[in-house]
Design a protein around this motif. Structure first.
Motif, short mmCIF file in Angstrom:
data_model
loop_
_atom_site.label_atom_id
_atom_site.label_comp_id
_atom_site.label_asym_id
_atom_site.label_seq_id
_atom_site.Cartn_x
_atom_site.Cartn_y
_atom_site.Cartn_z
N ARG A 15 0.87 -1.19 0.00
CA ARG A 15 0.00 0.00 0.00
C ARG A 15 0.89 1.22 0.00
O ARG A 15 1.95 1.21 0.61
CB ARG A 15 -0.88 0.05 1.24
CG ARG A 15 -1.89 -1.02 1.31
CD ARG A 15 -2.95 -0.71 2.32
NE ARG A 15 -4.22 -0.49 1.67
CZ ARG A 15 -5.37 -0.79 2.23
NH1 ARG A 15 -5.43 -1.26 3.45
NH2 ARG A 15 -6.50 -0.58 1.57
N GLY A 16 0.40 2.27 -0.66
CA GLY A 16 1.19 3.49 -0.72
C GLY A 16 2.15 3.41 -1.89
O GLY A 16 2.38 2.35 -2.46
N PHE A 22 3.66 0.62 2.86
CA PHE A 22 3.39 -0.45 3.81
C PHE A 22 3.39 -1.74 3.01
O PHE A 22 2.69 -1.84 2.00
CB PHE A 22 2.02 -0.25 4.48
CG PHE A 22 1.62 -1.42 5.34
CD1 PHE A 22 2.13 -1.57 6.61
CD2 PHE A 22 0.73 -2.37 4.86
CE1 PHE A 22 1.78 -2.67 7.40
CE2 PHE A 22 0.36 -3.47 5.65
CZ PHE A 22 0.89 -3.61 6.91
N ASN A 43 -2.47 -0.41 16.20
CA ASN A 43 -2.91 0.42 15.07
C ASN A 43 -1.84 0.42 14.00
O ASN A 43 -0.65 0.57 14.30
CB ASN A 43 -3.17 1.88 15.50
CG ASN A 43 -4.37 2.02 16.42
OD1 ASN A 43 -4.30 2.68 17.44
ND2 ASN A 43 -5.46 1.39 16.09
N GLY A 44 -2.28 0.25 12.75
CA GLY A 44 -1.34 0.31 11.64
C GLY A 44 -0.56 -0.97 11.40
O GLY A 44 0.33 -1.02 10.55
N SER A 45 -0.89 -2.05 12.15
CA SER A 45 -0.12 -3.29 11.98
C SER A 45 -0.56 -4.06 10.73
O SER A 45 0.11 -5.00 10.31
CB SER A 45 -0.22 -4.17 13.22
OG SER A 45 -1.57 -4.45 13.51
N GLY A 46 -1.72 -3.71 10.16
CA GLY A 46 -2.11 -4.33 8.88
C GLY A 46 -3.36 -5.20 8.93
O GLY A 46 -3.62 -5.95 7.98
N LYS A 47 -4.15 -5.07 10.00
CA LYS A 47 -5.35 -5.94 10.12
C LYS A 47 -6.34 -5.69 8.97
O LYS A 47 -6.81 -6.62 8.33
CB LYS A 47 -6.04 -5.70 11.48
CG LYS A 47 -5.13 -5.97 12.68
CD LYS A 47 -5.81 -5.73 13.99
CE LYS A 47 -6.19 -4.30 14.26
NZ LYS A 47 -5.04 -3.36 14.31
N SER A 48 -6.65 -4.38 8.74
CA SER A 48 -7.60 -4.06 7.65
C SER A 48 -7.01 -4.48 6.31
O SER A 48 -7.73 -4.96 5.43
CB SER A 48 -7.91 -2.56 7.61
OG SER A 48 -8.42 -2.14 8.85
N SER A 49 -5.70 -4.28 6.15
CA SER A 49 -5.06 -4.65 4.89
C SER A 49 -5.17 -6.15 4.65
O SER A 49 -5.43 -6.59 3.53
CB SER A 49 -3.58 -4.23 4.88
OG SER A 49 -3.47 -2.85 5.10
N HIS A 211 -9.98 -4.74 18.50
CA HIS A 211 -9.24 -4.39 19.72
C HIS A 211 -10.15 -4.63 20.93
O HIS A 211 -9.77 -4.33 22.06
CB HIS A 211 -8.86 -2.91 19.73
CG HIS A 211 -7.97 -2.48 18.60
ND1 HIS A 211 -6.61 -2.66 18.63
CD2 HIS A 211 -8.22 -1.89 17.43
CE1 HIS A 211 -6.07 -2.17 17.52
NE2 HIS A 211 -7.04 -1.71 16.76
N1 LIG Z 1 -5.50 3.28 1.38
C1 LIG Z 1 -4.24 3.25 1.82
N2 LIG Z 1 -3.22 3.73 1.06
C2 LIG Z 1 -1.95 3.69 1.48
N3 LIG Z 1 -1.59 3.19 2.69
C3 LIG Z 1 -2.56 2.73 3.49
C4 LIG Z 1 -3.94 2.73 3.11
N4 LIG Z 1 -4.66 2.19 4.12
C5 LIG Z 1 -3.78 1.87 5.08
N5 LIG Z 1 -2.52 2.19 4.71
C6 LIG Z 1 -1.30 1.98 5.49
O1 LIG Z 1 -1.19 0.57 5.68
C7 LIG Z 1 -0.71 0.30 7.01
C8 LIG Z 1 -1.62 -0.71 7.65
O2 LIG Z 1 -2.89 -0.08 7.87
P1 LIG Z 1 -4.15 -0.93 8.29
O3 LIG Z 1 -5.33 -0.02 8.21
O4 LIG Z 1 -4.18 -2.19 7.51
O5 LIG Z 1 -3.79 -1.28 9.82
P2 LIG Z 1 -4.75 -1.73 11.02
O6 LIG Z 1 -3.98 -2.74 11.82
O7 LIG Z 1 -6.07 -2.19 10.48
O8 LIG Z 1 -4.91 -0.40 11.83
P3 LIG Z 1 -6.07 0.09 12.84
O9 LIG Z 1 -6.01 -0.80 14.07
O10 LIG Z 1 -5.69 1.50 13.13
O11 LIG Z 1 -7.40 -0.02 12.10
C9 LIG Z 1 -0.60 1.62 7.72
O12 LIG Z 1 0.78 1.97 7.71
C10 LIG Z 1 -1.39 2.58 6.88
O13 LIG Z 1 -0.81 3.86 6.91
#
Ligand SMILES: Nc1ncnc2c1ncn2[C@@H]1O[C@H](COP(=O)(O)OP(=O)(O)OP(=O)(O)O)[C@@H](O)[C@H]1O
Length: 244
Positions: A15-16, A22, A43-49, A211
């Motif tokens: 991503r990015g 990431f 936060n930001g560890s990549g769960k949504s990804s 969480h």
């Molecule tokens: N649409 C996007 N474009 C570019 N980078 C992204 C995008 N969405 C997320 N990221 C980056 O990907 C990384 C993982 O984000 P992600 O949302 O998967 O984490 P998360 O564990 O779900 O976080 P949270 O607990 O805050 O929801 C982060 O560094 C974020 O900045």
């Protein structure tokens, strides 16, 4: 033998762009049918990804294996579908096998709440108004709510509508991103219980990024813990070794 719903190996996603990146590397990941899975991590560890990867929303950069095992049987080689850019087949698979409850948004603003919930089940030919009534009853989505547009509901009410929509076509896999984040204590308990009962009751395997201590503290659930680490001034990586 593991009854895997999805099996992934040798996958890399990004991503990015440019310097700010990431990257996620999955050595091996299998989601077993019938067992809820929790995705946990800071936060930001990549769960949504990761949910986006499993949900076929993000196109991986490379993968040696990505296979779905639909309920009807047979294997679907997702890696091959991505390789030949077969968007129609990917959409079909997404529609029939996956229910997705995103962290925010995702409801169609010009459709009523009732039509939003019914849409995936209509698209994949599994219309079941009785099941939708049952879901709405359990989630306290009232007839008055059903007639409104999503934007006329509170954030917590919308979140319950998103969950009903993700369930309504009885997908094999239900991906829920922070499903209890905007809910009051009572609604959060109802939603958590629905998700944990989804497998035995409906044959739906939930994968839940959360969480919420109500879910995280459940010792008997399978969990995948994500860790992200900085590997450069603006580059972050997450490695998933072998999660089965
Ligand atoms: N649409 C996007 N474009 C570019 N980078 C992204 C995008 N969405 C997320 N990221 C980056 O990907 C990384 C993982 O984000 P992600 O949302 O998967 O984490 P998360 O564990 O779900 O976080 P949270 O607990 O805050 O929801 C982060 O560094 C974020 O900045």
């Amino acid at each position: 033998m593991i009854d895997a719903v999805v099996a992934i190996a040798g996958l890399e996603m990004q991503r990015g762009v440019g310097d700010s990146r990431f990257r996620m590397f999955i050595d091996r990941l299998e989601i077993e049918g019938g067992q809820p899975v929790l995705l946990v991590g800071e936060n930001g560890s990549g769960k949504s990804s990761l949910l986006d990867v499993i949900g076929l929303v993000l196109r991986p950069k490379r993968m040696t294996q990505f296979v779905y095992h639909p309920r009807a049987g047979g294997d679907v080689d997702v890696a091959a579908l991505f390789q030949r850019e077969d968007d129609a087949a990917l959409t079909n698979l997404r529609c029939s096998e996956i229910g997705y409850m995103p962290q925010t948004g995702g409801l169609v603003p010009f459709l009523s709440v009732r039509d939003n919930i019914a849409l995936p089940s209509i698209l994949c030919g599994r219309r079941d108004p009785g099941f939708i009534d049952q879901l709405c009853g359990a989630l306290e989505i009232t007839p008055m709510h059903l007639a409104l547009r999503p934007q006329d509901l509170s954030i917590g009410q919308r979140q319950r509508v998103c969950l009903a929509r993700a369930f309504a076509h009885r997908p094999r896999l239900l991906l829920a991103d922070e499903p209890t984040a905007s809910l009051d204590v009572v609604s959060a308990a109802v939603v958590s219980e629905m998700l944990l009962e989804a497998a035995p009751k409906y044959g739906i395997t939930p994968v839940i990024a959360t969480h919420d201590p109500r879910l995280v503290d459940k010792a008997d659930l399978r969990r995948i813990t994500l860790h992200a680490k900085a590997v450069g001034p603006s580059e972050v990586e997450c490695h998933i070794a072998a999660a089965a």
